[in-house]
Scaffold this motif. Structure first.
Motif, PDB file in Angstrom:
ATOM      1  N   LYS A  80     -13.542   6.633  -5.105  1.00  0.00           N
ATOM      2  CA  LYS A  80     -14.630   6.020  -4.350  1.00  0.00           C
ATOM      3  C   LYS A  80     -15.444   5.055  -5.212  1.00  0.00           C
ATOM      4  N   SER A  81     -15.505   5.319  -6.517  1.00  0.00           N
ATOM      5  CA  SER A  81     -16.256   4.449  -7.426  1.00  0.00           C
ATOM      6  C   SER A  81     -15.445   4.228  -8.686  1.00  0.00           C
ATOM      7  N   ILE A  82     -15.886   3.299  -9.482  1.00  0.00           N
ATOM      8  CA  ILE A  82     -15.176   2.987 -10.712  1.00  0.00           C
ATOM      9  C   ILE A  82     -15.227   4.153 -11.693  1.00  0.00           C
ATOM     10  N   TRP A  83     -16.254   5.034 -11.586  1.00  0.00           N
ATOM     11  CA  TRP A  83     -16.314   6.219 -12.445  1.00  0.00           C
ATOM     12  C   TRP A  83     -15.125   7.132 -12.177  1.00  0.00           C
ATOM     13  N   ASP A  84     -14.744   7.270 -10.882  1.00  0.00           N
ATOM     14  CA  ASP A  84     -13.559   8.084 -10.568  1.00  0.00           C
ATOM     15  C   ASP A  84     -12.312   7.484 -11.198  1.00  0.00           C
ATOM     16  N   VAL A  85     -12.236   6.173 -11.232  1.00  0.00           N
ATOM     17  CA  VAL A  85     -11.071   5.504 -11.819  1.00  0.00           C
ATOM     18  C   VAL A  85     -11.006   5.767 -13.312  1.00  0.00           C
ATOM     19  N   LEU A  86     -12.153   5.652 -13.997  1.00  0.00           N
ATOM     20  CA  LEU A  86     -12.161   5.845 -15.451  1.00  0.00           C
ATOM     21  C   LEU A  86     -11.820   7.279 -15.825  1.00  0.00           C
ATOM     22  N   GLU A  87     -12.344   8.236 -15.058  1.00  0.00           N
ATOM     23  CA  GLU A  87     -12.037   9.637 -15.339  1.00  0.00           C
ATOM     24  C   GLU A  87     -10.565   9.938 -15.159  1.00  0.00           C
ATOM     25  N   ALA A  88      -9.945   9.317 -14.135  1.00  0.00           N
ATOM     26  CA  ALA A  88      -8.535   9.602 -13.859  1.00  0.00           C
ATOM     27  C   ALA A  88      -7.603   8.812 -14.758  1.00  0.00           C
ATOM     28  N   ALA A  89      -8.055   7.664 -15.285  1.00  0.00           N
ATOM     29  CA  ALA A  89      -7.145   6.789 -16.015  1.00  0.00           C
ATOM     30  C   ALA A  89      -7.176   6.994 -17.512  1.00  0.00           C
ATOM     31  N   LEU A  90      -8.376   7.057 -18.125  1.00  0.00           N
ATOM     32  CA  LEU A  90      -8.469   7.075 -19.585  1.00  0.00           C
ATOM     33  C   LEU A  90      -8.161   8.452 -20.140  1.00  0.00           C
ATOM     34  N   ILE A  91      -7.338   8.470 -21.165  1.00  0.00           N
ATOM     35  CA  ILE A  91      -6.983   9.714 -21.853  1.00  0.00           C
ATOM     36  C   ILE A  91      -7.903   9.865 -23.054  1.00  0.00           C
ATOM     37  N   MET A  92      -8.730  10.952 -23.047  1.00  0.00           N
ATOM     38  CA  MET A  92      -9.730  11.158 -24.107  1.00  0.00           C
ATOM     39  C   MET A  92      -9.453  12.463 -24.852  1.00  0.00           C
ATOM     40  N   ASN A  93     -10.009  12.559 -26.046  1.00  0.00           N
ATOM     41  CA  ASN A  93      -9.887  13.790 -26.837  1.00  0.00           C
ATOM     42  C   ASN A  93     -10.658  14.905 -26.144  1.00  0.00           C
ATOM     43  N   THR A  94     -10.185  16.116 -26.282  1.00  0.00           N
ATOM     44  CA  THR A  94     -10.822  17.254 -25.613  1.00  0.00           C
ATOM     45  C   THR A  94     -12.218  17.533 -26.168  1.00  0.00           C
ATOM     46  N   SER A  95     -12.463  17.110 -27.444  1.00  0.00           N
ATOM     47  CA  SER A  95     -13.782  17.359 -28.046  1.00  0.00           C
ATOM     48  C   SER A  95     -14.808  16.316 -27.638  1.00  0.00           C
ATOM     49  N   ASP A  96     -14.358  15.260 -26.961  1.00  0.00           N
ATOM     50  CA  ASP A  96     -15.280  14.186 -26.587  1.00  0.00           C
ATOM     51  C   ASP A  96     -16.120  14.621 -25.410  1.00  0.00           C
ATOM     52  N   LYS A  97     -17.391  14.262 -25.446  1.00  0.00           N
ATOM     53  CA  LYS A  97     -18.319  14.629 -24.375  1.00  0.00           C
ATOM     54  C   LYS A  97     -18.528  13.488 -23.370  1.00  0.00           C
TER      55      LYS A  97
END
Length: 805
Positions: A778-795
């Motif tokens: 619905k928003s670009i935040w949903d896209v970033l959460e689903a697309a970018l692969i981040m380290n598990t320790s990152d907040k």
């Protein structure tokens, strides 16, 4: 019948002649008899044949010799120039029965009390009329076969077409050597149907009597007899009928000085059944045409105009027996909306047909679907191509003030179809040329395609209202962008998507291959092209939404096999012919593969994102977006043959990232400029291919965020969608084509706008949906959460969640 005919008239006895209604002829009488007949106040007489035709005189002294029926005749002229004899010219009006006879002077002059039997012109069914017309056609054909002059037969045919069928029957008895008793039977028969039956029998007996093997002298005598009788009847205006009946049955009259072409026009106009407002206008122009010389330019325009008016279907409707079950078989099951329209036409017979517009890429079967609808409705089909039409007169016609004026495409099409309810296919309506110095043809179409106005469509050539409300209009277009909004508002749009490879395989095996094998005469060879060969050709040799190119390639394979078989046959090695085509043979038949499958890159790195693209031809594909930064002053560089829309999307994406850089932990404080010391370069590979459209917004945002954050996006993840300045994800088109192409390239996760969920559920094949994970944002935040692969320790993901709250 004229109501002024009295029921008591003087008798004119006929010894060897039977006068019939509508026939004009002359009789020789003595002056005293002429005085008696013409001094009658009504100017009518009753012509009564003598039952005993052996009488040598026309004076009846024995009342028992008078036939019990006669023909009321109107005296047209009495010529007294000859000595001791008078010539009476009379016209038969109606048959009458003799009820009583009395002497007016006690001598040889008699009066009859009559009962009139006027012809009933409305008591014949169509079958009776057609039966009699068939007999007349046989008579004319037989006369032509034995050598009667074509000029005589043509004039006879014109008279037959112009006159009522009862008058034609009387004419036939006068032309043929019918026995005296046959004419008496016809005279006394008051029932029109029975009378036609008797004339039918007489004509058939006459045709059997003619011996086509007679000598030339006998034939010549027969020809002279027919010519003499016909011209004798014509000279005295043999086919005349009373004025009242003419006004009742015919809207247009022919005049004695009319040439053959005008007579033919009058006959067509009378058969056309024009409405009253059109009759008035055409009568005026017909009278003008009679006065103009043939060499006049106005005469040519008027003739064309009247021909169009006579040929147009004003009331004729084609019979439609709509069966929804058979229509469903005829049409593709995916187009359920079309079946709804057909169902309405079946339930409500007088419903105005909808204006349907099929929109889709080339080759998906828009025109073929229109033809299928016409076949399902059992209506006439007419196709008109609007591509490149730049003149308003092509739609509305030219005014008749111009030399060479002609009506527009719609009136011309109605004339060709000959019915009021055909199916008109308006092909390539989006290719109309707009805003030229010849007017705007798309504006002229507004009246045609408006159900509230097209019942009174006015073509400039006709200059009269013509009803187009019963026509089913079907338009086709490749894109809605070039159709003016007022015109688009009048049409029901049905989108036709491009075919997937599985659909192309089914179409090829079901329709294309059997068609091409039959066209090339290879049916006896049992030529086989397996599914894997068809799929290989479709994937490696075509990049189209439809199947036109695939059909051409199938034809190429068939021609190659024809050539191979011919060479082996001439060499006597037919047994070496290979009836099965393999994938390994395709490279030698069609050449090297011009296309390769889009494959995802195995290496993942920040700033490189896989997007989804859709071309105007209906093809989908993956598109890589590459972003890099360099020392600079915050400039944005874009390369890759980009259009205005996609350049604006890039600027919008950069603005959004800069405004949310602190939330994204890309800057240390909220006032810091993310690109203060950098220039950003965004590149779309395959620069030779033009790229444009509002579907790359989310891809560009992810590319910039990935570039500055250092996080990457998996190569097997693709995305599409546009964004707003607030970060909302907006829906895009071409979902089916994009998803299918992504599946073919190896994509396993696709991020789409939330409002495109319905497109995935309805259009994407189940096999593709099973292999791909869909994320609806619905928003670009949903896209970033689903697309970018981040380290598990990152907040970071927690920070994004908090900012969205």
């Amino acid at each position: 019948m004229n109501q002024d005919i009295p029921f008591s008239l003087p008798i004119l006895p006929l010894a060897e002649y039977v006068l019939l209604p509508s026939i004009v002829t002359t009789f020789m009488v003595y002056p005293s008899e002429a005085d008696y007949l013409t001094n009658h106040a009504s100017n009518y007489v009753i012509c009564v044949p003598l039952a005993d035709k052996k009488r040598n005189k026309t004076h009846a002294t024995d009342l028992s010799q008078l036939f019990h029926y006669g023909c009321v005749a109107k005296i047209i002229e009495c010529d007294r120039t000859l000595p001791d004899i008078c010539v009476l010219k009379v016209e038969g009006v109606c048959r009458s029965r003799i009820r009583d006879v009395s002497s007016s002077d006690g001598g040889g002059q008699y009066k009859a009390l009559l009962e009139h039997y006027p012809d009933q012109f409305k008591d014949l069914c169509l079958q009776d009329q057609m039966s009699f017309q068939t007999v007349i056609a046989k008579f004319i054909e037989k006369m032509k076969y034995i050598g009667v002059s074509s000029s005589v037969l043509n004039e006879l045919g014109l008279l037959v077409d112009r006159c009522h069928i009862s008058h034609v029957a009387n004419l036939m008895l006068c032309i043929m050597d019918s026995p005296f008793c046959d004419k008496l039977r016809v005279l006394e028969q008051s029932d029109t149907k029975q009378r036609l039956t008797q004339v039918n029998d007489a004509v058939n007996r006459y045709l059997k009597m003619i011996n086509v093997t007679s000598t030339s002298n006998q034939n010549e005598m027969l020809f002279d007899s027919i010519r003499r009788k016909f011209y004798l009847l014509k000279e005295v205006n043999s086919i005349s009928y009373n004025q009242q009946q003419e006004e009742e049955n015919y809207q247009f009259k022919s005049l004695s000085q009319d040439d053959e072409e005008i007579l033919d026009l009058v006959r067509k106009l009378n058969q056309a059944k024009l409405p009253e407002y059109a009759v008035t206008a055409v009568k005026r122009d017909l009278n003008r045409l009679r006065k103009l010389p043939e060499s006049s330019s106005d005469s040519a325009v008027l003739r064309i105009y009247i021909e169009y008016m006579a040929d147009l279907p004003w009331q004729h409707m084609s019979a439609t027996e709509l069966n929804i079950s058979s229509a469903k078989e005829q049409l593709d099951a995916d187009h359920f909306g079309i079946l709804e329209y057909l169902s309405v036409l079946k339930v409500k017979k007088d419903a105005k047909p909808p204006i349907i517009c099929f929109v889709g890429p080339p080759g998906v079967g828009k025109t073929t679907l229109g033809m299928s609808i016409a076949t399902a409705l059992k209506r006439k089909f007419h196709r008109m191509s609007l591509g490149g039409v730049r003149d308003e007169a092509e739609i509305r016609g030219h005014r008749r003030t111009y030399v060479g004026a002609l009506p527009g495409l719609f009136i011309h099409g109605m004339r060709q179809c000959g019915v009021q309810n055909p199916v008109f296919l308006l092909d390539e309506i989006d290719k109309l040329v707009q805003g030229t110095n010849q007017g705007d043809p798309s504006a002229a179409l507004l009246e045609v395609l408006d159900p509230a106005q097209n019942s009174t469509f006015i073509d400039h050539f006709l200059n009269l209202p013509y009803d187009l409300s019963q026509v089913l209009f079907i338009a086709t277009a490749n894109s809605l962008d070039n159709i003016p909004k007022p015109l688009l508002d009048r049409m029901e749009v049905i989108q036709l998507d491009g075919y997937t490879f599985n659909e192309k395989l089914h179409i090829a095996q079901t329709h294309l291959l059997p068609k091409q094998i039959k066209a090339h005469g290879l049916g006896f060879l049992n030529l086989g092209i397996p599914d894997q060969v068809v799929m290989h050709v479709a994937e490696k040799y075509t990049r189209e939404s439809g199947v036109r190119g695939l059909e051409r390639l199938m034809a190429n394979i068939c021609r190659y096999k024809c050539c191979e078989y011919t060479n082996l046959e001439e060499a006597g090695k037919v047994e070496q012919f290979k009836r099965q085509v393999g994938v390994e043979d395709i490279d030698g038949i069609l050449g090297s593969e011009p296309f390769e499958d889009d494959m995802v890159e195995s290496e993942d790195m920040p700033g490189v994102i896989t997007g989804l693209a859709y071309s105007g031809s209906g093809n989908g594909g993956i598109m890589f977006v590459e972003a890099s930064k360099m020392p600079g002053s915050g400039n944005l560089h874009l390369t890759g043959s980009l259009g205005d829309v996609i350049q604006e999307s890039a600027k919008l994406a950069l603005s959004w990232v800069k405004s949310n850089a602190f939330t994204l932990k890309l800057t240390s404080h909220s006032k810091e400029n993310l690109v203060q010391h950098d220039d950003i370069h965004i590149h779309f590979p395959s620069g030779a291919i033009s790229k444009n459209g509002p579907s790359a917004g989310v891809t560009l945002v992810c590319a910039i965020v990935s570039l500055y954050s250092g996080y990457h996006v998996s190569p097997t993840t693709a995305m599409t969608g546009e964004i707003s300045l607030r970060g909302r994800v907006l829906p895009v088109g071409g979902i089916k084509e994009k998803v299918v192409s992504a599946h073919r390239a190896g994509i396993r996760k696709i991020i789409l706008p939330f409002r495109n969920r319905k497109d995935v559920e309805e259009d994407v094949p189940d096999k593709v949906k099973d292999d791909i994970q869909f994320v609806f944002a619905k928003s670009i935040w949903d896209v970033l959460e689903a697309a970018l692969i981040m380290n598990t320790s990152d907040k970071w993901s927690h920070r994004i969640y908090e900012s969205r709250l």
